[in-house]
Every structure is written in structure tokens, then in C-alpha cells.
Design an enzyme around this catalytic site. Structure first.
Site, PDB file in Angstrom:
ATOM      1  N   ILE A 670       0.307   1.083  -0.484  1.00  0.00           N
ATOM      2  CA  ILE A 670       1.092   2.583  -0.444  1.00  0.00           C
ATOM      3  C   ILE A 670       0.312   3.179  -1.601  1.00  0.00           C
ATOM      4  CG2 ILE A 670       3.221   3.531  -0.788  1.00  0.00           C
ATOM      5  CD1 ILE A 670       4.656   0.895   0.114  1.00  0.00           C
ATOM      6  N   HIS A 671      -0.221   4.286  -1.305  1.00  0.00           N
ATOM      7  CA  HIS A 671      -0.831   5.024  -2.398  1.00  0.00           C
ATOM      8  C   HIS A 671      -0.248   6.426  -2.492  1.00  0.00           C
ATOM      9  CE1 HIS A 671      -4.487   5.873  -4.467  1.00  0.00           C
ATOM     10  NE2 HIS A 671      -4.601   7.315  -3.685  1.00  0.00           N
ATOM     11  N   PRO A 672      -0.172   6.940  -3.685  1.00  0.00           N
ATOM     12  CA  PRO A 672      -0.570   6.263  -5.142  1.00  0.00           C
ATOM     13  C   PRO A 672       0.833   5.617  -5.668  1.00  0.00           C
ATOM     14  CG  PRO A 672      -0.233   8.697  -5.201  1.00  0.00           C
ATOM     15  CD  PRO A 672       0.054   8.212  -3.937  1.00  0.00           C
ATOM     16  N   THR A 673       0.466   3.992  -5.805  1.00  0.00           N
ATOM     17  CA  THR A 673       1.621   3.464  -6.466  1.00  0.00           C
ATOM     18  C   THR A 673       0.653   2.350  -7.375  1.00  0.00           C
ATOM     19  OG1 THR A 673       1.472   1.704  -4.835  1.00  0.00           O
ATOM     20  CG2 THR A 673       3.142   3.516  -4.688  1.00  0.00           C
ATOM     21  N   GLU A 676       0.221  -1.087  -5.249  1.00  0.00           N
ATOM     22  CA  GLU A 676      -1.005  -1.336  -4.354  1.00  0.00           C
ATOM     23  C   GLU A 676      -2.184  -1.983  -5.047  1.00  0.00           C
ATOM     24  OE1 GLU A 676      -3.155   2.313  -3.170  1.00  0.00           O
ATOM     25  OE2 GLU A 676      -2.554   3.376  -5.068  1.00  0.00           O
TER      26      GLU A 676
END
Ligand code: FAD
Ligand code: NAP
Length: 697
Positions: A670-673, A676
């Protein structure tokens, strides 16, 4: 009759010898009971001879709810007719001549056994061709009404294994009283001998008394009540040496996880306020200050609402709550003493000890008089000011982190290493990060505390601390420093000295924790322990809660669910949170050998750090420790970053399900996390590689 005695004598001898051998490993009360060998022998002689001469063994089999069990109406009838006709006793193989062949019980499952166990006062579970069966049943019959006895024979090896797993025992036969596994026949007999069985079989006011209304005790009490049991829950807080006390709910709610996480949040907000300017918020220069009293009151008000909520929940679930200190004063009796000194005596079939732990003090002069612990910190009337945190594990580092985060001058005193038992690579990174933040670290142990100024309700005092540090060459260095507040966080102990465990024959470890076998006391079968006070149990709130609920379902519904004490995710709420699950690097290398381990890791910068140009950009880190020989199965998961608690809770399921590195690779991020980063790990950790640097996203 003479023939009968001849047949039985060798069998009695076996049982007698078994009881004698067992004496070396059983509990103190069992030891006492087993010590008089001749009494034992006479008992067997008397009961076997008399009973078997008049009653057939078939008749000993009690009614059960399942047709798979021996007994029921059929065996009742058999019993009557056989008794009338004076039918024969056992054959030379130890079975009754008219007993149905053991094979009739084929297919009986462990689940059915446990269903029977919760229904009957006494239950006997035999293996196939169990020679003890015909000897033991008449004795059990002499103890209680036939209707209250359940008998099962288990022939399937897998089902036997499951029963042994759930009870934590080694072999059948096993005997149960009021749902609690007592052990083998010698164990049951010992209870009869010392009179415990008689008092156990009597009726008691409660089905269950829970001693301790913390995370585990409350969860268990409510679950047992939901299952229709009559439950009392005692909770009483003895004041700390500084006089702090609190309401219902135990450590987590009052002086642990909850106020700690809220103060951690206060510190994170301070950090965010600094970031906020760069994100466009106008924050007047020099006007951002922190008010200890307002933070404390906000948190304490919330805690008071939780205390009230727990009382309401207990009332709604019809659990009797006693704000009293519980002490065993009889095998089935608790004396509950309230704060006015009034004592109420209550009895129960079963007891659950969930009394938790209290902070330990170091053996240094003035420690109890002039220092505080986490029991006092969260309700402290004054801002602690310049603070020394003694200890280098969860509590000390977390408190040091948030106290510094709200603007205080903080020093941590380290005896040896940071976060013993945790991955030391990560512990080192936490150390560096906390230093970079401005937290000071000193090596040593305290030896003396002297009060220079007494704290008031609005102002901290002053304490002179003398500590000593032993150098590598054995020389000792002594240091003296003054602080406003000294927080001691050198571990926690079970305060069980005055719980009357000697009266109830509950064995404890040196540290006062209850020694258990699957939460059941090893020495008293109707006493259980969960949470922090159970020896070997991880000292974490969700562990106590889960163990309480699962145990109640097991004991009151007969289901075979067990608390899984492995792969427990946890998070240390240091300024950068550290979340982990599974093995540390050290443990993985030790258990599997360096050649069998792959470690994938990376350093990263959370996107949120970019605009405010945070200085601590090289500290966020994650790693997966994998077992090469099992397709890179993930043995250990570690992350050091903001929000690690949230991230770790989710990823931990992958470890529970036996996730492999390839599963992490297949997962789309899951971007931006920051989370990730686990989906894109390619760098293998090697000895010769230099320090990792973060790359962009
Ligand atoms: C500062 C701090 C921070 C923590 N942070 C976290 C965290 O973030 N996450 C986490 O998972 N865990 C955390 N913990 C650990 C967590 O608080 C404990 O693991 C948890 O509270 C244990 O629950 P318990 O039911 O075993 O005992 P407790 O919650 O300690 O409850 C025991 C209760 O029994 C009472 N009692 C004792 N003896 C008697 C008696 N004889 N009669 C009647 N009542 C009695 C006690 O006064 C207490 O109220 C933290 C602990 C501390 C100290
Ligand atoms: N976030 C969470 O989930 C959380 C938070 C807080 C607490 N907890 C639970 O609470 C439990 C207790 O935590 P804790 O931090 O109080 O205890 P702990 O984990 O037992 O650590 C005690 C620390 O004190 C040090 N120490 C012991 N005696 C000392 C002395 N005389 N002088 C100086 N230092 C000394 C130890 O050093 P050595 O290494 O040299 O022995 C160690 O660093 C933990 O096991 C944890 O499960 C959980």
C-alpha cells in the site's frame, strides 16, 4: 474370596508401587498423602476386596450423555441384575468377566471425553485394555453418586494424544473432579486421603472465585458468567510505597498500557507540532509548552471512566465484585478483606489466580522512600522535572521516551544491555535513536538515594543518586548526580506472599509466580492462574485476556481450545516504536545455525519526515529473519518505525500462518506507507556489508 484376593494382590502391588514412585515427583500434599505406604496398601486391599466381591464392574460405569460412553441406563440395569445374582468379579486380566469388550468404545473422541468431563462430578478416562479400570471404578463409586460419575475409554491413539495435549499429562488413565484434571489414580487417591476430595465434592457458594480484577481476571470472570456460572471477582490494590492506589481494572488500565500509550501520544503530538509548521500551520514561536497537570487529569479522567465501566460490566454479567483482598484460608475458602478490615469468607469449587505483578525495587538505600515507579508516575501530582529512569527494558525506555518527548531532561541508567531478550540489532538502533533525540544514557546500578528536597503537590523534590559502574577490568567507578525524580523500572514481582498459597497448596516459583501446567496449578488441580502471575507467561495484557477467556471456555464448555503462547506480537512504545513477532536474530541463529538463516532487511524514511526535514531519518528499519531450509519461512519479523504497533498486529498473522518470504514478495504494498517496505525487501544482511542507508521511495 481367597481366589479374588490372589488375583488382586499383584494389581494392588502395582498401584501401590506406582503411588510410591510417584511420591518423588508429586506435590507436597500428595507427598504427605503418599508417605504412609502401608495406609495406601490397606486402602486398596479393603476396597478392592470388599467392593469386587459384591458388585460387578460393569455396574460401576456411570450414565453418560453419549452412546459412545460406557454406562447409561444399560449399565445401571446390568449393575442391578448382576448384583442381585451375585455375579462374578474380574478375570485374571483385570477385566470383569461380564464387561463388554473394550473395542465397544472404539471411536470415542477427545471432544466427547471433555463434554463428559464438564458434566460429571468425577470422570475416569481410560486407555484401551486398561488394567486399572476394574480396580479403580469401585473406589470412585464409593466417593459419589453413580449419576455423577462418567467413565470413558479411549482407544484411538490420535484422540488420546489430543486429551494428553489439552491436559498436559503423559498418559491415561486420567481422572477429573468437577471438570478439573487431577492426574492418575494415585493423584486422585492422594486427594481422598488428605480430605481435599471430600471438601471439593461438597457444594460451594460460587462455581468460580477470581482473585484479581485486572486484564486477565476480568476477562475470565465475565466469560465464566456468560457461560452461566456463578462467579465472584475480588480486586484490591495495596497502595504503593508512595501511597498510590487506583480503581478496578488492574495494571494495564490504571498504571500500565493505557496511561503509558496516552503519554506516548502526548509526546508524539509534541513532535507533530514541530512538523506542523512546515506543513503550513501557524504556531506562534515560543508559545508551545506542555502542561503536566492537564495531561495527567485528562488521562486520569479517562481511566476513571474505564474503572466505572468495568464495574458496570461485572454487574450486567452478574459477577459479584468484591473490592477486597483475597487470601486462601481453607482448601475451598477465601477470606476477602475490604479496606475497612471487614472479612467475608466465601467458598468456590474452583479458583483463578490473576493477581498480576508489582514493581520491584533495587537493593539500594532509600529506594522505596525517595523513588517512584510506574505505579506512581501516571498520577504524579507534579511535573517530574529532571528524571532518572533506572532499568533498560520496556518500562524504563518507554517512560524515558515520553518524558523526554514532553520536554523533560531524561537519563536512563543501564545495568547491562538494552531490551534483554529482544533482537539486539534493533535494541542498538533504539539506543542510537534515543541518544539522537537527546535522551542520556549512563551505565551502572544505583546504590544509594538521598532526599535533598521533599516534593510537594505542585513541585518535584530533589534526590541525590549514588551509582556504581563496574568497568571491564573489574575497577569500579562511583557516580553522584541529582535529579528531581527517580523512576525505578527494574522489573516486576508477583506479590503472592500473603495469598495463603500454603493453605491451598499452590506451588510458586522463587519469584512468587504460580507454577502451572496449561494454566492449572501443578499442585492444586482446582486452582488456575493466568496472566502475569503465571510462571513463564509473557507479561502482556492481550495474553492475560486471551488466556482468561480460552480457559473459561475450556473448563466450562469442554472445548479443547488452548492459548497459544508462541509467536505473540508485541511493541515497545519507544519514541520510534519497535514491533516484533517471532524470533530475534540471536535466537534464530542459535536455534537453526547461521548457515540456515537468511535475513532480509532495509532502512527507510517515512514519507511524513520529508517535508519537515526531520533529523532522525536513518533510524527506521525492518527485517525478516527466514529459514533457508524451509523455503525461507519467516521466523522473525521486526520493525522500528512510527506506528509499528499497528503494522505489527497485521503482519503477525502471516507468521501464525507459516508465511514465507515469497508470500511477503507476492503481497502488493500500500503506497505510500512504511509497512509496504515488507513487500519489497531484497537486501540480504551480511557480515561484511557496511551500514545500510535509506534510499528514496
Ligand atoms: C508501565 C507498564 C506498561 C505496560 N504496557 C503494556 C503494553 O503496552 N502492552 C501490553 O500488552 N502490556 C503492557 N504492560 C503489561 C500489562 O499491564 C500486564 O501484562 C497486564 O496488566 C497483566 O494483567 P493481569 O490480569 O495478569 O494482572 P493485573 O492487570 O496486574 O491485575 C491484577 C489485579 O489483581 C489485584 N490483586 C493482587 N492480589 C490480589 C488479591 N490477593 N486479592 C485481590 N486482588 C488482588 C491487583 O491489585 C490488580 O488489580 C505494561 C505494564 C506496565 C507496568
Ligand atoms: N509495550 C509493552 O507491551 C510493555 C510495556 C511495559 C511493560 N511491559 C511488560 O512488563 C514487563 C516488565 O517490564 P520491565 O521493563 O519493568 O522489566 P524487565 O523487562 O524485567 O526489565 C528490567 C530491567 O531492569 C534492569 N535491572 C534489573 N535490576 C536492576 C538494578 N538493580 N539496577 C539497574 N537496572 C536493573 C534489567 O537489566 P538487565 O538486563 O541487566 O537484567 C532490565 O533492563 C515486561 O516483561 C513486559 O512484558 C510491556
Amino acid at each position: 474370596m481367597a481366589g479374588l484376593v490372589r488375583v488382586f494382590a499383584p494389581q494392588c502391588e502395582i498401584l501401590f508401587k506406582g503411588a510410591w514412585n510417584l511420591a518423588s515427583s508429586v506435590s507436597r500434599h500428595q507427598l504427605r498423602a503418599n508417605s504412609t505406604a502401608s495406609r495406601h496398601y490397606r486402602f486398596f486391599q479393603k476396597h478392592f476386596a470388599v467392593k469386587n466381591s459384591v458388585t460387578s464392574l460393569g455396574g460401576c460405569r456411570a450414565a453418560s450423555s453419549s452412546s459412545n460412553f460406557r454406562g447409561g441406563e444399560e449399565s445401571e440395569k446390568r449393575s442391578t441384575s448382576q448384583t442381585e445374582s451375585g455375579s462374578s468379579g474380574p478375570t485374571s486380566n483385570g477385566q470383569s468377566a461380564d464387561m463388554p469388550p473394550v473395542s465397544t468404545n472404539d471411536g470415542i473422541s477427545a471432544a466427547q471425553v471433555f463434554n463428559l468431563v464438564v458434566e460429571k462430578s468425577i470422570c475416569a478416562v481410560f486407555g484401551p485394555n486398561d488394567l486399572q479400570q476394574s480396580k479403580v471404578l469401585p473406589i470412585i463409586e464409593s466417593l459419589t453418586d453413580k449419576d455423577n460419575i462418567g467413565v470413558a475409554t479411549v482407544t484411538d491413539a490420535a484422540q488420546t494424544k489430543r486429551i494428553l495435549e489439552v491436559t498436559g499429562r503423559n498418559s491415561l488413565p486420567l481422572f477429573f473432579v468437577k471438570g478439573d484434571c487431577v492426574g492418575n489414580f494415585e493423584d486422585l487417591y492422594a486427594l481422598k486421603e488428605n480430605g481435599r476430595l471430600t471438601s471439593w465434592l461438597e457444594s460451594h457458594k460460587y462455581d468460580l472465585i477470581v482473585i484479581g480484577g485486572g486484564s486477565g481476571g476480568l476477562a475470565a470472570a465475565k466469560e465464566a458468567a456468560r457461560l452461566g456460572k456463578k462467579v465472584a471477582c475480588l480486586d484490591y490494590v495495596k497502595p504503593s510505597p508512595q501511597g498510590s492506589t487506583w480503581g478496578l481494572g488492574g495494571t494495564c488500565v490504571n498504571v500500565g498500557c493505557i496511561p503509558k500509550k496516552l503519554m506516548h501520544q502526548a509526546a508524539l503530538l509534541g513532535e507533530s507540532i514541530k512538523d506542523a509548521k512546515r506543513f503550513g500551520w501557524d504556531i506562534p514561536e515560543g508559545q508551545v509548552t506542555h502542561n503536566w497537570n492537564r495531561m495527567r487529569d485528562g488521562i486520569q479522567d479517562y481511566i476513571a471512566s474505564l474503572n466505572w465501566g468495568y464495574r458496570v460490566q461485572l454487574r450486567e454479567k452478574t459477577v459479584t465484585y468484591l473490592n477486597s483482598y483475597g487470601t486462601f484460608t481453607g482448601p475451598h475458602e477465601i477470606s476477602a478483606k475490604n479496606k475497612r478490615g471487614k472479612i467475608e469468607k466465601i467458598t468456590a469449587d474452583r479458583f483463578l489466580v490473576a493477581t498480576g505483578l508489582r514493581p520491584r525495587y533495587p537493593p539500594a538505600e532509600g529506594a522505596k522512600e525517595y523513588c517512584i515507579t510506574s505505579d506512581d508516575l501516571f498520577s504524579l501530582p507534579y511535573n517530574p522535572g529532571k528524571t532518572l529512569c533506572i532499568g533498560a527494558s520496556y518500562v524504563s525506555l518507554e517512560c524515558a521516551g515520553f518524558l523526554h518527548g514532553i520536554g523533560l531532561d531524561v537519563t536512563v541508567m543501564v545495568r547491562s544491555i538494552l531490551l534483554r531478550g529482544f533482537d539486539q540489532d534493533i535494541a542498538g538502533r533504539i539506543h542510537k535513536h534515543m541518544i539522537a533525540k537527546g535522551i542520556k544514557f549512563e551505565s551502572g546500578v544505583p546504590i544509594k538515594f538521598e532526599q535533598l528536597e521533599v516534593p510537594t503537590n505542585s513541585k518535584p523534590g530533589r534526590v541525590k543518586v549514588t551509582s556504581v559502574n563496574v568497568l571491564e577490568n573489574g575497577d569500579k567507578e562511583e557516580f553522584v548526580e541529582e535529579y528531581n525524580t527517580v523512576l525505578i523500572a527494574v522489573g516486576r514481582d508477583a506479590a503472592t506472599d500473603d495469598c495463603g498459597f500454603d493453605v491451598a497448596d499452590v506451588k510458586t516459583s522463587k519469584s512468587g509466580k504460580v507454577i502451572g501446567r496449561h494454566e492449572q496449578s501443578e499442585t492444586n488441580p482446582y486452582v488456575y492462574a493466568i496472566g502475569d502471575v503465571l510462571d513463564g507467561c509473557p507479561e502482556l495484557t492481550p495474553v492475560a485476556i486471551q488466556a482468561g477467556r480460552v480457559l473459561m471456555r475450556r473448563l466450562y464448555t469442554g472445548n479443547m481450545e488452548m492459548t497459544e503462547y508462541d509467536k505473540i506480537p508485541t511493541t515497545v512504545f519507544t519514541p520510534l516504536e519497535y514491533g516484533c513477532c517471532g524470533l530475534s536474530e540471536e535466537d534464530a541463529l542459535k536455534q537453526y545455525g547461521k548457515e540456515n538463516i537468511n535475513i532480509y532487511h532495509n532502512v527507510f524514511v517515512p514519507l511524513e519526515y520529508s517535508v519537515p526535514e526531520r533529523m532522525d531519518t536513518e533510524h527506521c528499519y525492518c527485517k525478516l529473519i527466514c529459514l533457508k531450509t524451509d523455503d525461507d519461512r519467516v521466523l522473525g519479523y521486526h520493525i522500528l518505525s512510527p506506528n509499528s504497533g499497528e503494522i505489527t498486529q497485521g503482519f503477525a498473522i502471516a507468521l501464525k500462518l507459516g508465511g514465507k518470504k515469497a508470500d511477503f514478495d507476492r503481497l502488493i504494498g500500500i503506497h505510500p506507507t512504511v509497512a509496504e517496505n515488507f513487500t519489497t525487501l531484497t537486501i540480504l544482511k551480511t557480515d561484511d556489508a557496511g551500514e545500510l542507508k535509506a534510499s528514496g521511495c
